[in-house]
Design a protein around this motif. Sequence first.
Motif, PDB file in Angstrom:
ATOM      1  N   MET A   1       0.833  -1.195   0.000  1.00 27.77           N
ATOM      2  CA  MET A   1       0.000   0.000   0.000  1.00 27.77           C
ATOM      3  C   MET A   1       0.877   1.259   0.000  1.00 27.77           C
ATOM      4  SD  MET A   1      -3.135   0.328  -0.174  1.00 27.77           S
ATOM      5  CE  MET A   1      -4.568   1.214   0.183  1.00 27.77           C
ATOM      6  N   GLN A   2       1.969   1.198   0.760  1.00 27.80           N
ATOM      7  CA  GLN A   2       2.897   2.317   0.830  1.00 27.80           C
ATOM      8  C   GLN A   2       3.499   2.620  -0.547  1.00 27.80           C
ATOM      9  OE1 GLN A   2       6.769   1.752   2.822  1.00 27.80           O
ATOM     10  NE2 GLN A   2       6.187   3.457   4.146  1.00 27.80           N
ATOM     11  N   LYS A   3       3.877   1.575  -1.273  1.00 27.94           N
ATOM     12  CA  LYS A   3       4.473   1.754  -2.591  1.00 27.94           C
ATOM     13  C   LYS A   3       3.463   2.337  -3.579  1.00 27.94           C
ATOM     14  CE  LYS A   3       7.311  -0.410  -6.093  1.00 27.94           C
ATOM     15  NZ  LYS A   3       8.070  -1.554  -6.539  1.00 27.94           N
ATOM     16  N   ILE A   4       2.224   1.897  -3.509  1.00 26.32           N
ATOM     17  CA  ILE A   4       1.182   2.423  -4.396  1.00 26.32           C
ATOM     18  C   ILE A   4       1.019   3.927  -4.166  1.00 26.32           C
ATOM     19  CG2 ILE A   4      -1.294   2.401  -4.919  1.00 26.32           C
ATOM     20  CD1 ILE A   4      -1.268  -0.600  -4.311  1.00 26.32           C
ATOM     21  N   PHE A   5       1.014   4.319  -2.903  1.00 22.56           N
ATOM     22  CA  PHE A   5       0.853   5.721  -2.550  1.00 22.56           C
ATOM     23  C   PHE A   5       2.062   6.546  -2.989  1.00 22.56           C
ATOM     24  CE2 PHE A   5       1.462   9.241   0.483  1.00 22.56           C
ATOM     25  CZ  PHE A   5       0.296   9.947   0.240  1.00 22.56           C
ATOM     26  N   LEU A   6       3.249   6.110  -2.599  1.00 23.55           N
ATOM     27  CA  LEU A   6       4.460   6.891  -2.883  1.00 23.55           C
ATOM     28  C   LEU A   6       4.770   6.989  -4.365  1.00 23.55           C
ATOM     29  CD1 LEU A   6       6.825   5.745   0.019  1.00 23.55           C
ATOM     30  CD2 LEU A   6       5.528   7.885  -0.176  1.00 23.55           C
ATOM     31  N   SER A  11       2.941   5.103 -11.166  1.00 28.77           N
ATOM     32  CA  SER A  11       3.352   5.986 -12.263  1.00 28.77           C
ATOM     33  C   SER A  11       4.807   6.407 -12.128  1.00 28.77           C
ATOM     34  CB  SER A  11       2.454   7.226 -12.327  1.00 28.77           C
ATOM     35  OG  SER A  11       2.576   7.994 -11.149  1.00 28.77           O
ATOM     36  N   GLY A  12       5.349   6.331 -10.925  1.00 30.55           N
ATOM     37  CA  GLY A  12       6.751   6.672 -10.696  1.00 30.55           C
ATOM     38  C   GLY A  12       7.709   5.523 -10.931  1.00 30.55           C
ATOM     39  N   ASP A  58       9.286   9.265   5.579  1.00 28.56           N
ATOM     40  CA  ASP A  58      10.241   8.994   6.664  1.00 28.56           C
ATOM     41  C   ASP A  58      10.306   7.501   6.957  1.00 28.56           C
ATOM     42  OD1 ASP A  58      11.099  11.603   7.067  1.00 28.56           O
ATOM     43  OD2 ASP A  58       9.610  12.004   8.644  1.00 28.56           O
ATOM     44  N   ASP A  59       9.153   6.868   7.025  1.00 26.90           N
ATOM     45  CA  ASP A  59       9.088   5.429   7.288  1.00 26.90           C
ATOM     46  C   ASP A  59       9.744   4.640   6.155  1.00 26.90           C
ATOM     47  OD1 ASP A  59       8.103   3.066   8.766  1.00 26.90           O
ATOM     48  OD2 ASP A  59       6.783   2.820   7.016  1.00 26.90           O
ATOM     49  N   TYR A  60       9.456   5.017   4.919  1.00 29.50           N
ATOM     50  CA  TYR A  60      10.034   4.339   3.758  1.00 29.50           C
ATOM     51  C   TYR A  60      11.554   4.487   3.743  1.00 29.50           C
ATOM     52  CZ  TYR A  60      11.329   3.302  -1.044  1.00 29.50           C
ATOM     53  OH  TYR A  60      11.944   2.784  -2.158  1.00 29.50           O
ATOM     54  N   GLU A  61      12.039   5.694   4.010  1.00 32.15           N
ATOM     55  CA  GLU A  61      13.486   5.926   4.003  1.00 32.15           C
ATOM     56  C   GLU A  61      14.185   5.152   5.109  1.00 32.15           C
ATOM     57  OE1 GLU A  61      14.284  10.130   3.990  1.00 32.15           O
ATOM     58  OE2 GLU A  61      13.812  10.291   1.855  1.00 32.15           O
ATOM     59  N   GLU A  62      13.530   5.029   6.249  1.00 28.10           N
ATOM     60  CA  GLU A  62      14.107   4.247   7.349  1.00 28.10           C
ATOM     61  C   GLU A  62      14.223   2.775   6.965  1.00 28.10           C
ATOM     62  OE1 GLU A  62      12.680   3.038  11.758  1.00 28.10           O
ATOM     63  OE2 GLU A  62      12.611   5.190  11.288  1.00 28.10           O
ATOM     64  N   LYS A  63      13.203   2.243   6.297  1.00 22.66           N
ATOM     65  CA  LYS A  63      13.212   0.836   5.883  1.00 22.66           C
ATOM     66  C   LYS A  63      14.186   0.574   4.737  1.00 22.66           C
ATOM     67  CE  LYS A  63       8.390  -0.126   7.060  1.00 22.66           C
ATOM     68  NZ  LYS A  63       7.050  -0.339   6.489  1.00 22.66           N
ATOM     69  N   SER A  64      14.216   1.485   3.751  1.00 22.72           N
ATOM     70  CA  SER A  64      15.022   1.245   2.547  1.00 22.72           C
ATOM     71  C   SER A  64      16.436   1.796   2.637  1.00 22.72           C
ATOM     72  CB  SER A  64      14.331   1.855   1.324  1.00 22.72           C
ATOM     73  OG  SER A  64      14.363   3.269   1.391  1.00 22.72           O
ATOM     74  N   GLY A  65      16.635   2.805   3.461  1.00 21.38           N
ATOM     75  CA  GLY A  65      17.939   3.451   3.557  1.00 21.38           C
ATOM     76  C   GLY A  65      18.229   4.381   2.386  1.00 21.38           C
ATOM     77  N   ILE A  66      17.231   4.684   1.569  1.00 19.58           N
ATOM     78  CA  ILE A  66      17.408   5.540   0.394  1.00 19.58           C
ATOM     79  C   ILE A  66      16.675   6.862   0.631  1.00 19.58           C
ATOM     80  CG2 ILE A  66      17.020   5.785  -2.081  1.00 19.58           C
ATOM     81  CD1 ILE A  66      16.797   2.697  -2.193  1.00 19.58           C
ATOM     82  N   HIS A  67      17.428   7.980   0.514  1.00 15.76           N
ATOM     83  CA  HIS A  67      16.791   9.296   0.628  1.00 15.76           C
ATOM     84  C   HIS A  67      16.335   9.759  -0.747  1.00 15.76           C
ATOM     85  CE1 HIS A  67      15.801  13.350   1.750  1.00 15.76           C
ATOM     86  NE2 HIS A  67      16.668  13.816   0.863  1.00 15.76           N
ATOM     87  N   ASP A  68      15.107  10.210  -0.826  1.00 11.41           N
ATOM     88  CA  ASP A  68      14.500  10.761  -2.041  1.00 11.41           C
ATOM     89  C   ASP A  68      14.642   9.818  -3.237  1.00 11.41           C
ATOM     90  OD1 ASP A  68      13.044  12.484  -3.581  1.00 11.41           O
ATOM     91  OD2 ASP A  68      14.523  14.103  -3.567  1.00 11.41           O
ATOM     92  N   ASP A  69      14.178   8.603  -3.053  1.00 12.42           N
ATOM     93  CA  ASP A  69      14.160   7.593  -4.121  1.00 12.42           C
ATOM     94  C   ASP A  69      13.477   8.194  -5.347  1.00 12.42           C
ATOM     95  OD1 ASP A  69      13.585   5.417  -5.803  1.00 12.42           O
ATOM     96  OD2 ASP A  69      13.262   4.054  -4.130  1.00 12.42           O
ATOM     97  N   LYS A  70      14.071   7.992  -6.526  1.00 10.54           N
ATOM     98  CA  LYS A  70      13.529   8.597  -7.750  1.00 10.54           C
ATOM     99  C   LYS A  70      12.135   8.088  -8.101  1.00 10.54           C
ATOM    100  CE  LYS A  70      15.610   5.338 -10.984  1.00 10.54           C
ATOM    101  NZ  LYS A  70      16.418   5.194 -12.184  1.00 10.54           N
ATOM    102  N   HIS A  71      11.737   6.961  -7.545  1.00  8.37           N
ATOM    103  CA  HIS A  71      10.419   6.412  -7.841  1.00  8.37           C
ATOM    104  C   HIS A  71       9.315   7.013  -6.961  1.00  8.37           C
ATOM    105  CE1 HIS A  71      12.155   3.658 -10.659  1.00  8.37           C
ATOM    106  NE2 HIS A  71      12.984   3.197  -9.739  1.00  8.37           N
ATOM    107  N   ILE A  72       9.711   7.735  -5.920  1.00  7.39           N
ATOM    108  CA  ILE A  72       8.725   8.437  -5.098  1.00  7.39           C
ATOM    109  C   ILE A  72       8.281   9.675  -5.874  1.00  7.39           C
ATOM    110  CG2 ILE A  72       8.342   9.757  -2.988  1.00  7.39           C
ATOM    111  CD1 ILE A  72      10.367   7.940  -1.593  1.00  7.39           C
ATOM    112  N   VAL A  73       7.016   9.712  -6.254  1.00  7.23           N
ATOM    113  CA  VAL A  73       6.492  10.840  -7.034  1.00  7.23           C
ATOM    114  C   VAL A  73       5.309  11.525  -6.349  1.00  7.23           C
ATOM    115  CG1 VAL A  73       7.328   9.965  -9.250  1.00  7.23           C
ATOM    116  CG2 VAL A  73       5.028   9.356  -8.471  1.00  7.23           C
ATOM    117  N   ILE A  74       4.992  11.118  -5.144  1.00 10.75           N
ATOM    118  CA  ILE A  74       3.884  11.767  -4.446  1.00 10.75           C
ATOM    119  C   ILE A  74       4.206  13.231  -4.175  1.00 10.75           C
ATOM    120  CG2 ILE A  74       4.551  11.162  -2.076  1.00 10.75           C
ATOM    121  CD1 ILE A  74       0.983  10.965  -3.614  1.00 10.75           C
ATOM    122  N   ASP A  75       5.496  13.551  -4.083  1.00 12.48           N
ATOM    123  CA  ASP A  75       5.903  14.944  -3.913  1.00 12.48           C
ATOM    124  C   ASP A  75       5.580  15.762  -5.166  1.00 12.48           C
ATOM    125  OD1 ASP A  75       7.874  13.278  -5.083  1.00 12.48           O
ATOM    126  OD2 ASP A  75       9.496  14.653  -4.567  1.00 12.48           O
TER     127      ASP A  75
END
Length: 163
Positions: A1-6, A11-12, A58-75
């Motif tokens: 669900m988190q991935k669908i949202f982010l 689309s990202g 914040d939760d995603y970055e803590e789990k993945s260790g990646i800051h501002d993953d290029k696939h995050i497009v909710i921003d």
Amino acid sequence: MQKIFLTFFYSGCMKKAPGTFGTIAALIPAFFILKYLGVQTLFLLSVLIFLVSIRIIDDYEEKSGIHDDKHIVIDEVAGVFLALAICGQSLFTFIFSFIMFRIFDIKKPSIIGKIDKKVKGGLGVMLDDMIAGAFAGLFCAVVYGFLLRFELITWDIKLTDLF
């Protein structure tokens, strides 16, 4: 669900230009929100997405260790919603706000770039796009006002008058 949202319904997940594809995907619901629910709804949705996304990122970055993953497009979604809420109520301004948002988001002039580099976590991921959206919307409003004042645009149509 988190991935669908982010990724805004995946689309990202495109290999090239995920931010642009995420922004294009956001234009579809933005159009219908502006047409049927109004600019206030789009503005409030932009703010809501901004606030909710900070913690999720914040939760995603803590789990993945990646800051501002290029696939995050909710921003990008929140940012373009803000740009369109400021100046996107006609066909011309809708398209122009999208273009200006992408330019501000990619080039990151002035404070946008500073926030992108210095603010960490979900707030940093979201805030630079919200400021890019505000700049894009305001720039579009100024240019559109100039074009109208000097009668340089005569073919434009309101989104509510389409279809």
